[in-house]
Motif scaffolding. Structure first.
Motif, PDB file in Angstrom:
ATOM      1  N   ASN A   1       0.320  -1.472   0.103  1.00 44.54           N
ATOM      2  CA  ASN A   1       0.182  -0.534   0.093  1.00 44.54           C
ATOM      3  C   ASN A   1       1.086   1.216  -0.298  1.00 44.54           C
ATOM      4  N   GLU A   2       1.872   1.483  -0.165  1.00 47.50           N
ATOM      5  CA  GLU A   2       3.369   2.042   0.439  1.00 47.50           C
ATOM      6  C   GLU A   2       2.118   3.044   1.045  1.00 47.50           C
ATOM      7  N   ASN A   3       1.818   2.222   2.242  1.00 49.90           N
ATOM      8  CA  ASN A   3       1.742   3.164   3.760  1.00 49.90           C
ATOM      9  C   ASN A   3       2.279   2.676   4.669  1.00 49.90           C
ATOM     10  N   HIS A   4       2.492   3.515   5.605  1.00 52.03           N
ATOM     11  CA  HIS A   4       3.403   3.439   6.507  1.00 52.03           C
ATOM     12  C   HIS A   4       2.385   2.697   7.924  1.00 52.03           C
ATOM     13  N   PHE A   5       1.882   1.940   8.955  1.00 48.47           N
ATOM     14  CA  PHE A   5       0.852   1.591   9.667  1.00 48.47           C
ATOM     15  C   PHE A   5       1.888   1.223  11.182  1.00 48.47           C
ATOM     16  N   ASN A   6       1.750   2.157  11.854  1.00 46.90           N
ATOM     17  CA  ASN A   6       1.493   1.888  13.747  1.00 46.90           C
ATOM     18  C   ASN A   6       1.410   0.181  13.615  1.00 46.90           C
ATOM     19  N   PRO A   7       2.495   0.217  15.282  1.00 47.99           N
ATOM     20  CA  PRO A   7       2.044  -1.645  15.455  1.00 47.99           C
ATOM     21  C   PRO A   7       0.597  -1.568  16.133  1.00 47.99           C
ATOM     22  N   GLU A   8       0.176  -0.389  16.603  1.00 46.56           N
ATOM     23  CA  GLU A   8      -1.690  -0.389  17.499  1.00 46.56           C
ATOM     24  C   GLU A   8      -1.810  -1.476  16.002  1.00 46.56           C
ATOM     25  N   THR A   9      -1.932  -0.008  15.290  1.00 44.19           N
ATOM     26  CA  THR A   9      -2.953  -0.191  13.616  1.00 44.19           C
ATOM     27  C   THR A   9      -2.455  -2.024  13.041  1.00 44.19           C
ATOM     28  N   CYS A  10      -1.427  -2.399  13.552  1.00 35.56           N
ATOM     29  CA  CYS A  10      -1.424  -3.207  12.655  1.00 35.56           C
ATOM     30  C   CYS A  10      -1.740  -4.118  13.524  1.00 35.56           C
ATOM     31  N   GLN A  11      -1.853  -4.507  15.057  1.00 31.29           N
ATOM     32  CA  GLN A  11      -2.954  -5.394  15.857  1.00 31.29           C
ATOM     33  C   GLN A  11      -3.482  -5.508  15.564  1.00 31.29           C
ATOM     34  N   LEU A  12      -4.400  -4.200  15.405  1.00 34.04           N
ATOM     35  CA  LEU A  12      -6.003  -3.745  14.891  1.00 34.04           C
ATOM     36  C   LEU A  12      -6.994  -5.018  13.176  1.00 34.04           C
ATOM     37  N   LEU A  13      -5.712  -4.577  12.250  1.00 37.22           N
ATOM     38  CA  LEU A  13      -5.742  -5.456  11.252  1.00 37.22           C
ATOM     39  C   LEU A  13      -5.545  -6.548  11.483  1.00 37.22           C
ATOM     40  N   MET A  14      -4.720  -6.987  12.328  1.00 34.19           N
ATOM     41  CA  MET A  14      -4.294  -8.832  12.532  1.00 34.19           C
ATOM     42  C   MET A  14      -5.474  -8.903  12.980  1.00 34.19           C
ATOM     43  N   GLY A  15      -5.844  -8.269  13.909  1.00 34.07           N
ATOM     44  CA  GLY A  15      -7.343  -9.039  14.655  1.00 34.07           C
ATOM     45  C   GLY A  15      -8.375  -9.369  13.647  1.00 34.07           C
ATOM     46  N   LEU A  16      -8.899  -7.953  12.950  1.00 31.46           N
ATOM     47  CA  LEU A  16      -9.846  -8.024  11.951  1.00 31.46           C
ATOM     48  C   LEU A  16      -9.405  -9.062  11.190  1.00 31.46           C
ATOM     49  N   PHE A  17      -8.450  -9.851  10.565  1.00 27.19           N
ATOM     50  CA  PHE A  17      -8.589 -10.797   9.463  1.00 27.19           C
ATOM     51  C   PHE A  17      -8.112 -11.525   8.994  1.00 27.19           C
TER      52      PHE A  17
ATOM     53  N   PRO B   1     -12.284  -5.520  18.174  1.00 29.87           N
ATOM     54  CA  PRO B   1     -12.244  -6.163  16.373  1.00 29.87           C
ATOM     55  C   PRO B   1     -12.327  -8.008  16.614  1.00 29.87           C
ATOM     56  N   ARG B   2     -13.125  -8.420  16.233  1.00 30.38           N
ATOM     57  CA  ARG B   2     -12.888  -9.536  16.016  1.00 30.38           C
ATOM     58  C   ARG B   2     -12.646  -9.579  14.225  1.00 30.38           C
ATOM     59  N   PRO B   3     -12.341 -10.875  14.120  1.00 27.63           N
ATOM     60  CA  PRO B   3     -11.967 -11.347  12.685  1.00 27.63           C
ATOM     61  C   PRO B   3     -13.128 -10.826  11.559  1.00 27.63           C
ATOM     62  N   VAL B   4     -13.117 -10.448  11.047  1.00 32.62           N
ATOM     63  CA  VAL B   4     -14.449 -10.168   9.574  1.00 32.62           C
ATOM     64  C   VAL B   4     -15.005 -11.021   9.217  1.00 32.62           C
ATOM     65  N   GLU B   5     -16.049 -10.944   9.251  1.00 34.96           N
ATOM     66  CA  GLU B   5     -17.359 -13.123   9.146  1.00 34.96           C
ATOM     67  C   GLU B   5     -17.752 -12.108   8.038  1.00 34.96           C
ATOM     68  N   ASN B   6     -17.781 -13.449   6.435  1.00 29.46           N
ATOM     69  CA  ASN B   6     -17.984 -13.377   5.722  1.00 29.46           C
ATOM     70  C   ASN B   6     -17.213 -12.356   4.936  1.00 29.46           C
ATOM     71  N   LEU B   7     -16.226 -12.967   3.961  1.00 28.87           N
ATOM     72  CA  LEU B   7     -15.971 -11.220   3.770  1.00 28.87           C
ATOM     73  C   LEU B   7     -15.543 -12.153   1.892  1.00 28.87           C
ATOM     74  N   ALA B   8     -15.664 -11.004   1.407  1.00 27.59           N
ATOM     75  CA  ALA B   8     -15.764 -11.449  -0.031  1.00 27.59           C
ATOM     76  C   ALA B   8     -14.599 -11.418  -0.760  1.00 27.59           C
ATOM     77  N   PHE B   9     -14.505 -12.248  -1.325  1.00 28.72           N
ATOM     78  CA  PHE B   9     -12.551 -12.258  -1.494  1.00 28.72           C
ATOM     79  C   PHE B   9     -12.882 -12.305  -3.416  1.00 28.72           C
ATOM     80  N   ASP B  10     -11.934 -11.179  -3.677  1.00 31.17           N
ATOM     81  CA  ASP B  10     -12.576 -11.431  -5.439  1.00 31.17           C
ATOM     82  C   ASP B  10     -10.872 -12.289  -5.655  1.00 31.17           C
TER      83      ASP B  10
END
Length: 175
Positions: free
Chosen positions: A30-46, A166-175
């Motif tokens: 993504n060419e973005n820098h994420f702080n550790p808190e955001t990375c942890q949050l995203l891990m929990g979601l996905f 945040p819990r894992p995102v349910e019913n994700l539609a992946f292309d």
């Protein structure tokens, strides 16, 4: 393809809260820098199957999710003098997400999530703020009575906050 340095596998090991692999993968994707808190949050979601591992399918969903938020963020900042989302723009976003947060609360949110001290949220802070408010809003609406209020003791408050992580995102539609 996401390939980790430590394991050489096609995925990201989220075990033991090590977010370095996710941080590096997101930086390259993504060419973005994420702080550790955001990375942890995203891990929990996905980490959909909660195996402490983000596979390629989950990572694809994560990148799509980030791009969607980035699109919303970009719409807000295109005419700003400061590179970030201000309280009024955050209010607009949260209203569109169905979170009935007052605009005065958005000023507090910007003040508390603004890691750059610019009175505006950069993308990383914006994403973390919006996801946090959404999850807390969801927990609140499960507890509220018909007049829009909840009654909690300390144990109830702590439980609600912990359960709203945040819990894992349910019913994700992946292309």
């Amino acid at each position: 393809v996401v390939s980790t340095q430590s394991t050489g596998s096609s995925g990201i090991n989220a075990e033991y809260g090590d977010i370095n692999e996710l941080y590096n993968a997101l930086k390259h994707a993504n060419e973005n820098h994420f702080n550790p808190e955001t990375c942890q949050l995203l891990m929990g979601l996905f980490d959909v199957n909660e195996d402490k591992y983000i596979d390629l399918k989950e990572f694809g969903g994560l990148v799509k999710y980030i791009r969607s938020w980035k699109s919303t963020f970009s719409l807000h900042v295109q005419n700003n003098t400061v590179p970030g989302v201000n309280a009024t723009q955050l209010y607009t976003t949260l209203q569109a997400c169905g979170c009935g947060v007052p605009e005065t609360m958005c000023k507090t949110l910007v003040k508390n999530f603004d890691s750059r001290n610019m009175q505006a949220l950069g993308f990383d802070d914006y994403l973390r703020c919006c996801v946090t408010v959404q999850t807390l809003h969801k927990a609140f609406t499960h507890q509220q009575n018909p007049d829009g209020y909840i009654r909690l003791d300390l144990e109830g408050l702590v439980t609600m906050v912990i359960d709203s992580r945040p819990r894992p995102v349910e019913n994700l539609a992946f292309d």
